[in-house]
Write an enzyme that holds these catalytic residues in place. Structure first.
Site, mmCIF file in Angstrom:
data_model
loop_
_atom_site.group_PDB
_atom_site.id
_atom_site.type_symbol
_atom_site.label_atom_id
_atom_site.label_comp_id
_atom_site.label_asym_id
_atom_site.label_seq_id
_atom_site.Cartn_x
_atom_site.Cartn_y
_atom_site.Cartn_z
ATOM 1 C CB CYS A 1 -0.910 0.043 1.212
ATOM 2 S SG CYS A 1 -1.447 -1.558 1.779
ATOM 3 C CB THR B 1 6.047 -0.722 5.186
ATOM 4 O OG1 THR B 1 5.796 -0.141 6.464
ATOM 5 C CG2 THR B 1 5.101 -1.881 4.960
ATOM 6 C CD GLU C 1 7.513 -1.700 8.917
ATOM 7 O OE1 GLU C 1 7.956 -0.680 8.357
ATOM 8 O OE2 GLU C 1 6.345 -2.099 8.774
ATOM 9 C CG HIS D 1 0.033 4.669 4.715
ATOM 10 N ND1 HIS D 1 -0.165 3.705 3.756
ATOM 11 C CD2 HIS D 1 0.723 4.047 5.710
ATOM 12 C CE1 HIS D 1 0.401 2.562 4.144
ATOM 13 N NE2 HIS D 1 0.933 2.744 5.331
ATOM 14 C CD GLU E 1 2.382 -1.246 10.021
ATOM 15 O OE1 GLU E 1 1.594 -2.201 9.911
ATOM 16 O OE2 GLU E 1 3.268 -0.988 9.200
HETATM 17 FE FE1 SF4 Z 1 -0.699 -1.613 3.870
HETATM 18 FE FE2 SF4 Z 1 -1.542 -1.505 6.342
HETATM 19 FE FE3 SF4 Z 1 0.900 -2.411 5.837
HETATM 20 FE FE4 SF4 Z 1 0.392 0.192 5.558
HETATM 21 S S1 SF4 Z 1 0.289 -0.992 7.472
HETATM 22 S S2 SF4 Z 1 1.457 -1.112 4.098
HETATM 23 S S3 SF4 Z 1 -1.754 0.134 4.856
HETATM 24 S S4 SF4 Z 1 -1.022 -3.348 5.217
HETATM 25 FE FE FE Z 2 2.127 0.787 7.701
#
Ligand code: SF4
Ligand code: FE
Length: 493
Positions: A104, A191, A258, A293, A457
């Site tokens: 994402c 990420t 991460e 986001h 997160e």
């Molecule tokens: Fe996607 Fe959620 Fe991961 Fe962000 S935290 S990259 S929105 S799955």
């Molecule tokens: Fe995230």
């Protein structure tokens, strides 16, 4: 090129020469590394579901750039319907992985860079929007994963970019050449960075004229010269190195990722540069990416929440506690909290609007309210899940004990496996192993490796709580609300 399958995506990663470090060592075959692989599996499912007829409407879209069918993760949102489908897709993937599926950040970066470059070009006569359209067409045509990277290490939070003792604590331009720019610095807790084919870099905060070398946006392949990554370790991660530990892992197949991404004088050719010292547009890019986001979390965390609620309900069944009224009420409360987050994700999408460039932007106030709730509700959902699960979630023996044939020298002459299985049996009809499996899953999501992708997160991903409160203050329009009160109260100034 046709949309890749998950297996093709995994093979495509092997062609990259990405430099990965972990536990003080260079990892050569990072694609098959047992600690990294679950996070790759998570991205792979974003490819596989695009081939699944049942989910094609959510997982794919028609590109406004080429007219081709593309994965929704590389789509520029063309309507509020697209924005809603994005959230629904993320909920679906959260349900399938119980983890962060990473793709994402690229999608959110595409949409914010697309609209910001358009407005920047209009103001400055630059050519970034065309550069970006060409780049995104390449990404869509090749069905690539792109790490949208925003967060710099930031050093002393009380100092601006250029005032830091170490100027590299924010990504910046060190050289402007005829054919491109050279950049230095790092992006922290990125990420899915190792699992991405490409990196799309944005500034981390607004930039003043004095620090304009920090106003930079660009794209580079993940194996660009001078670029390397250091994997961020997670709680209980070395369980993944144990033999036959699938019960103890809780979520054997999927996980988040991460990493620290370092740029030690990386060259970026001109056609991959999307901002170069236009400091007056850095804040807009940050605000738009963060907004998208924060909308995303109203989908992905809800999907993971669905699995947590299901696991807590199963734990209650296996404990024989499912009929207790307080258990039923806790499951209702968890559902209420989870669906409230979804309401926020859908609401900020439904209230979206077109940008000057033509793609759709979410409602910023509602997206920030969404993420602010995400910094709280998953913690309460996890608290209730731990309450329902019982203390065994963190006190039970290992899978190796349950499977052990070692005889314990007592009168009964039973093995260690028989003893542990006997004493951790719950209701009739459910094996001790299945009871352990659901409790270990809850341990994983609440305290273990998946806590990175769900709990912590939820707090810090897409910006820590205070970042949303600043946006809520800016967007909340208290002045207009005062006027409403004045009119009804009959106050004439
Ligand atoms: Fe996607 Fe959620 Fe991961 Fe962000 S935290 S990259 S929105 S799955
Ligand atoms: Fe995230």
């Amino acid at each position: 090129m046709a949309l890749m399958t998950g297996a093709e995506y995994i093979e495509s990663l092997r062609k990259l020469n990405t430099q990965v470090y972990m536990f003080g060592q260079k990892i050569e075959n990072w694609v098959d590394h047992p600690i990294i692989r679950p996070s790759i599996n998570c991205v792979a499912i974003t490819y596989d579901l695009a081939h699944d007829a049942e989910h094609a409407d959510l997982m794919t879209a028609t590109s406004n750039l080429t007219g081709n069918k593309i994965n929704r993760f590389s789509h520029l949102h063309q309507s509020t319907d697209d924005l809603r489908k994005k959230v629904k897709m993320q909920r679906l993937l959260g349900q399938k992985t119980a983890s962060c599926f990473q793709r994402c950040v690229g999608m959110d970066a595409f949409n914010s860079v697309f609209s910001t470059t358009y407005e920047c070009d209009k103001a400055h006569g630059t050519n970034y929007h065309e550069n970006f359209k060409k780049y995104l067409t390449y990404v869509q045509d090749n069905d690539l994963v792109v790490d949208g990277a925003m967060t710099d290490p930031k050093g002393d939070r009380g100092l601006a970019q250029g005032a830091q003792a170490d100027p590299d604590l924010f990504v910046h331009i060190v050289e402007k050449r005829e054919d491109g720019i050279v950049v230095r610095g790092a992006k922290a807790h990125q990420t899915g960075s190792i699992n991405s084919h490409e990196h799309l870099i944005m500034p981390t905060q607004a930039v003043s004229e004095d620090d304009k070398q920090y106003a930079v946006a660009f794209a580079v392949p993940s194996d660009a010269e001078g670029l390397f990554m250091v994997y961020g370790r997670q709680s209980c991660d070395t369980r993944k190195l144990e033999k036959d530990a699938d019960v103890d892992l809780g979520n054997k197949k999927f996980g988040g990722q991460e990493a620290l991404v370092v740029f030690d004088d990386v060259f970026v050719p001109n056609d991959r540069v999307f901002m170069c010292e236009e400091y007056d547009f850095a804040g807009m890019l940050v605000e738009r990416f963060a907004g998208y986001h924060r909308q995303s979390y109203g989908g992905c965390k809800v999907g993971v929440g669905d699995v947590v609620i299901g696991a807590a309900a199963l734990a209650a069944d296996y404990n024989g506690a499912q009929k207790a009224s307080h258990i039923k009420d806790k499951l209702i409360e968890m559902t209420h909290l989870n669906e409230t987050l979804y309401c926020c994700g859908i609401a900020c999408s439904a209230e979206g609007y077109p940008t000057e460039a033509g793609n759709y932007q979410i409602d910023l106030l509602l997206a920030n309210v969404c993420k602010q709730n995400v910094t709280r509700f998953p913690y309460e959902i996890v608290r209730l899940a731990e309450d329902i699960a019982g203390g065994l979630m963190v006190t039970m023996p290992s899978q190796a004990d349950f499977r052990s044939e070692l005889k314990v020298p007592t009168k009964s002459d039973m093995s260690l496996g028989e003893w542990t299985t006997k004493f951790f049996k719950g209701v009739a009809g459910v094996s001790t192993e299945n009871r352990m499996r659901i409790l270990r899953f809850l341990e994983n999501i609440c305290l273990g490796a998946s806590a990175v992708g769900y709990r912590t997160e939820s707090m810090h991903g897409a910006g820590s709580p205070q970042a949303q409160r600043i946006m809520i203050a800016r967007q909340g329009n208290i002045a207009a609300k005062k006027e409403l009160a004045k009119v009804i109260a009959g106050i004439v100034d």
